[in-house]
Design an enzyme around this catalytic site. Structure first.
Site, PDB file in Angstrom:
ATOM      1  N   CYS A 114       0.815  -1.230   0.000  1.00 40.93           N
ATOM      2  CA  CYS A 114       0.000   0.000   0.000  1.00 40.93           C
ATOM      3  C   CYS A 114       0.848   1.280   0.000  1.00 40.93           C
ATOM      4  O   CYS A 114       0.340   2.355  -0.286  1.00 40.93           O
ATOM      5  CB  CYS A 114      -0.958   0.008   1.176  1.00 40.93           C
ATOM      6  N   HIS A 251      -3.188   7.643   1.960  1.00 39.83           N
ATOM      7  CA  HIS A 251      -3.588   6.290   1.544  1.00 39.83           C
ATOM      8  C   HIS A 251      -4.974   6.025   2.116  1.00 39.83           C
ATOM      9  O   HIS A 251      -5.286   6.413   3.246  1.00 39.83           O
ATOM     10  CB  HIS A 251      -2.583   5.270   2.075  1.00 39.83           C
ATOM     11  N   ASN A 281     -10.008   0.137  -0.319  1.00 37.91           N
ATOM     12  CA  ASN A 281      -8.547   0.243  -0.295  1.00 37.91           C
ATOM     13  C   ASN A 281      -7.999  -0.316  -1.609  1.00 37.91           C
ATOM     14  O   ASN A 281      -8.066  -1.518  -1.850  1.00 37.91           O
ATOM     15  CB  ASN A 281      -8.022  -0.548   0.908  1.00 37.91           C
TER      16      ASN A 281
HETATM   17  O1  UT7 Z   1      -3.657  -0.726   3.454  1.00 35.86           O
HETATM   18  C1  UT7 Z   1      -2.838  -1.423   4.323  1.00 35.86           C
HETATM   19  C2  UT7 Z   1      -3.135  -1.042   5.648  1.00 35.86           C
HETATM   20  N1  UT7 Z   1      -4.345  -1.672   6.125  1.00 35.86           N
HETATM   21  C3  UT7 Z   1      -5.024  -1.078   7.062  1.00 35.86           C
HETATM   22  O2  UT7 Z   1      -4.684   0.025   7.405  1.00 35.86           O
HETATM   23  C4  UT7 Z   1      -6.158  -1.807   7.736  1.00 35.86           C
HETATM   24  C5  UT7 Z   1      -6.087  -1.534   9.200  1.00 35.86           C
HETATM   25  N2  UT7 Z   1      -7.096  -2.220   9.971  1.00 35.86           N
HETATM   26  C6  UT7 Z   1      -8.401  -1.865   9.955  1.00 35.86           C
HETATM   27  O3  UT7 Z   1      -8.785  -0.989   9.191  1.00 35.86           O
HETATM   28  C7  UT7 Z   1      -9.344  -2.511  10.912  1.00 35.86           C
HETATM   29  O4  UT7 Z   1      -8.617  -3.235  11.888  1.00 35.86           O
HETATM   30  C8  UT7 Z   1     -10.372  -3.457  10.237  1.00 35.86           C
HETATM   31  C9  UT7 Z   1     -11.355  -2.628   9.452  1.00 35.86           C
HETATM   32  C10 UT7 Z   1      -9.659  -4.430   9.343  1.00 35.86           C
HETATM   33  C11 UT7 Z   1     -11.153  -4.257  11.280  1.00 35.86           C
HETATM   34  O5  UT7 Z   1     -11.783  -3.379  12.182  1.00 35.86           O
HETATM   35  P1  UT7 Z   1     -11.700  -3.655  13.755  1.00 35.86           P
HETATM   36  O6  UT7 Z   1     -12.491  -2.608  14.405  1.00 35.86           O
HETATM   37  O7  UT7 Z   1     -10.243  -3.743  14.089  1.00 35.86           O
HETATM   38  O8  UT7 Z   1     -12.442  -5.052  13.883  1.00 35.86           O
HETATM   39  P2  UT7 Z   1     -11.894  -6.454  14.416  1.00 35.86           P
HETATM   40  O9  UT7 Z   1     -10.955  -7.045  13.435  1.00 35.86           O
HETATM   41  O10 UT7 Z   1     -11.445  -6.284  15.824  1.00 35.86           O
HETATM   42  O11 UT7 Z   1     -13.213  -7.322  14.432  1.00 35.86           O
HETATM   43  C12 UT7 Z   1     -14.301  -6.984  15.308  1.00 35.86           C
HETATM   44  C13 UT7 Z   1     -15.421  -7.966  15.093  1.00 35.86           C
HETATM   45  C14 UT7 Z   1     -14.986  -9.433  15.152  1.00 35.86           C
HETATM   46  O12 UT7 Z   1     -16.035 -10.158  15.792  1.00 35.86           O
HETATM   47  P3  UT7 Z   1     -15.946 -10.582  17.356  1.00 35.86           P
HETATM   48  O13 UT7 Z   1     -14.709 -11.423  17.451  1.00 35.86           O
HETATM   49  O14 UT7 Z   1     -15.824  -9.284  18.083  1.00 35.86           O
HETATM   50  O15 UT7 Z   1     -17.216 -11.302  17.564  1.00 35.86           O
HETATM   51  C15 UT7 Z   1     -14.891  -9.834  13.711  1.00 35.86           C
HETATM   52  O16 UT7 Z   1     -15.121 -11.226  13.540  1.00 35.86           O
HETATM   53  O17 UT7 Z   1     -15.977  -7.796  13.776  1.00 35.86           O
HETATM   54  C16 UT7 Z   1     -16.019  -9.057  13.101  1.00 35.86           C
HETATM   55  N3  UT7 Z   1     -15.859  -8.839  11.668  1.00 35.86           N
HETATM   56  C17 UT7 Z   1     -16.886  -8.576  10.834  1.00 35.86           C
HETATM   57  N4  UT7 Z   1     -18.205  -8.503  11.032  1.00 35.86           N
HETATM   58  C18 UT7 Z   1     -18.986  -8.230   9.984  1.00 35.86           C
HETATM   59  C19 UT7 Z   1     -14.706  -8.803  10.955  1.00 35.86           C
HETATM   60  N5  UT7 Z   1     -14.978  -8.549   9.675  1.00 35.86           N
HETATM   61  C20 UT7 Z   1     -16.311  -8.405   9.579  1.00 35.86           C
HETATM   62  C21 UT7 Z   1     -17.172  -8.126   8.505  1.00 35.86           C
HETATM   63  N6  UT7 Z   1     -18.498  -8.044   8.751  1.00 35.86           N
HETATM   64  N7  UT7 Z   1     -16.732  -7.921   7.245  1.00 35.86           N
END
Ligand code: UT7
Length: 324
Positions: A114, A251, A281
């Site tokens: 990225c 980005h 992204n």
């Molecule tokens: O470009 C390269 C750089 N990349 C980035 O900068 C990405 C950086 N990371 C992020 O943007 C965020 O961490 C994410 C958007 C990827 C995830 O957001 P988060 O607030 O960190 O969520 P999480 O991974 O902690 O997941 C929270 C919950 C989980 O459920 P439980 O374990 O709390 O029950 C996941 O299973 O959300 C669940 N989950 C979803 N639910 C519905 C994960 N993906 C999804 C989804 N739909 N697509």
């Protein structure tokens, strides 16, 4: 003789097919509400079958050349940032070179995920400063839809396909305060963080393409810290304060990360170019796509100070400041 590089034209390309969050709700266990709330993403473009990274790159390049009023035969270098090349080799840049009808000079790819566009811009700018190139096409182009695991809701909702390009031209002089051009680039990496964001395949490891794997929270945490550091370094190198920045062109991974960077700079969101809601992204394409949008719709005006920053797998990260 001392040279600096100036951005003289921008171009973009987005595949025709738009996939909304509602479309994704039909194929995986996710919701429009979750995706919007956590990322700001509402839709993304997905390349058609047979539409390759080089096709996206070529279209963006042609528009950038047209807007710059330059021809492919004027170019002496193409630097293409991608982590989704058409093939393992040759470089996708060489395919674009052939398609554009450019038969001299050199073309190669840069791989920094990225952060790819900031890396490519840095490479190109340094070629110009060294007097080794005078007209350079810098492209970020990706087809992430091809490396996503469409069963993994934690990643497949986050990415999209697209390409953006700029034409750089050498101008004499190192760039006094009011001169237009690229004022600085800074790139960094820390390879210890491989496991936080990688593709579990490749020619040497598995002889297959593999799929993107990400520990989202880990990446999020580092993204905020690393990009904040890259911004500090860029401002310091130019003897600038956040108040000197007219535009943030970041980005586009997550609206929450972009808002955090804007807060750090004390910039209101109407001085930030935000495209993540409609492109998701697009990795190395996200900054040139956003830059194109800001320049094309007239928000970013000649002479304005534009700060770009990115972070990606590796980890890699970096920043660039240009006076457009
Ligand atoms: O470009 C390269 C750089 N990349 C980035 O900068 C990405 C950086 N990371 C992020 O943007 C965020 O961490 C994410 C958007 C990827 C995830 O957001 P988060 O607030 O960190 O969520 P999480 O991974 O902690 O997941 C929270 C919950 C989980 O459920 P439980 O374990 O709390 O029950 C996941 O299973 O959300 C669940 N989950 C979803 N639910 C519905 C994960 N993906 C999804 C989804 N739909 N697509």
């Amino acid at each position: 003789m001392v040279f600096r590089s100036r951005i003289v034209g921008c171009g973009h390309y987005l595949p025709q097919r738009v996939v909304t969050n509602a479309d994704l709700e039909k194929i995986i266990d996710t919701s429009d509400e979750w995706i919007r709330k956590r990322t700001g993403i509402q839709a993304r473009h997905i390349a058609a079958e047979g539409e390759l990274t080089s096709d996206l790159a070529r279209s963006a390049a042609q528009e950038a050349l047209k807007n710059a009023g330059r021809k492919a035969e004027d170019l002496d270098l193409i630097v293409l940032a991608t982590s989704t090349p058409d093939e393992t080799f040759p470089a996708t840049a060489t395919r674009v070179q052939a398609q554009l009808g450019m038969t001299s000079g050199a073309a190669f790819d840069v791989q920094a995920v990225c952060s790819g566009f900031v890396y490519a811009l840095s490479v190109a700018d340094n070629f110009v400063k060294a007097g080794a190139a005078r007209k350079v096409l810098v492209i970020g182009a990706e087809t992430y839809s091809r490396i996503l695991d469409w069963q993994d809701r934690g990643t497949c909702v986050l990415f999209g396909d697209g390409a953006g390009a700029v034409v750089l031209e050498a101008e004499e002089g190192s760039g006094a305060n009011s001169d237009r051009g690229i004022l600085s680039t800074h790139i960094f990496s820390d390879g210890r963080h491989h496991d936080a964001l990688y593709v579990d395949g490749g020619p040497s490891s598995t002889q297959s393409t593999g799929h993107l794997r990400m520990q989202g929270q880990e990446v999020f945490r580092h993204a905020v810290n690393n990009m904040a550091q890259a911004i500090d370094v860029a401002l310091e190198a130019n003897d600038m304060t956040p108040g000197d920045v007219d535009w943030l062109v970041p980005h586009q991974a997550n609206s929450r990360i972009i808002e955090a960077m804007a807060r750090k700079l004390n910039l209101p969101m109407d001085q930030v170019i935000m495209t993540v809601q409609k492109h998701a992204n697009t990795s190395s394409a996200s900054i040139p796509l956003a830059l194109y949008e800001g320049v094309n719709d007239g928000r970013i005006k000649e002479g304005q100070v534009t700060l770009m920053e990115a972070m990606g797998g590796g980890f890699t990260w970096g920043s660039a400041i240009a006076r457009l």
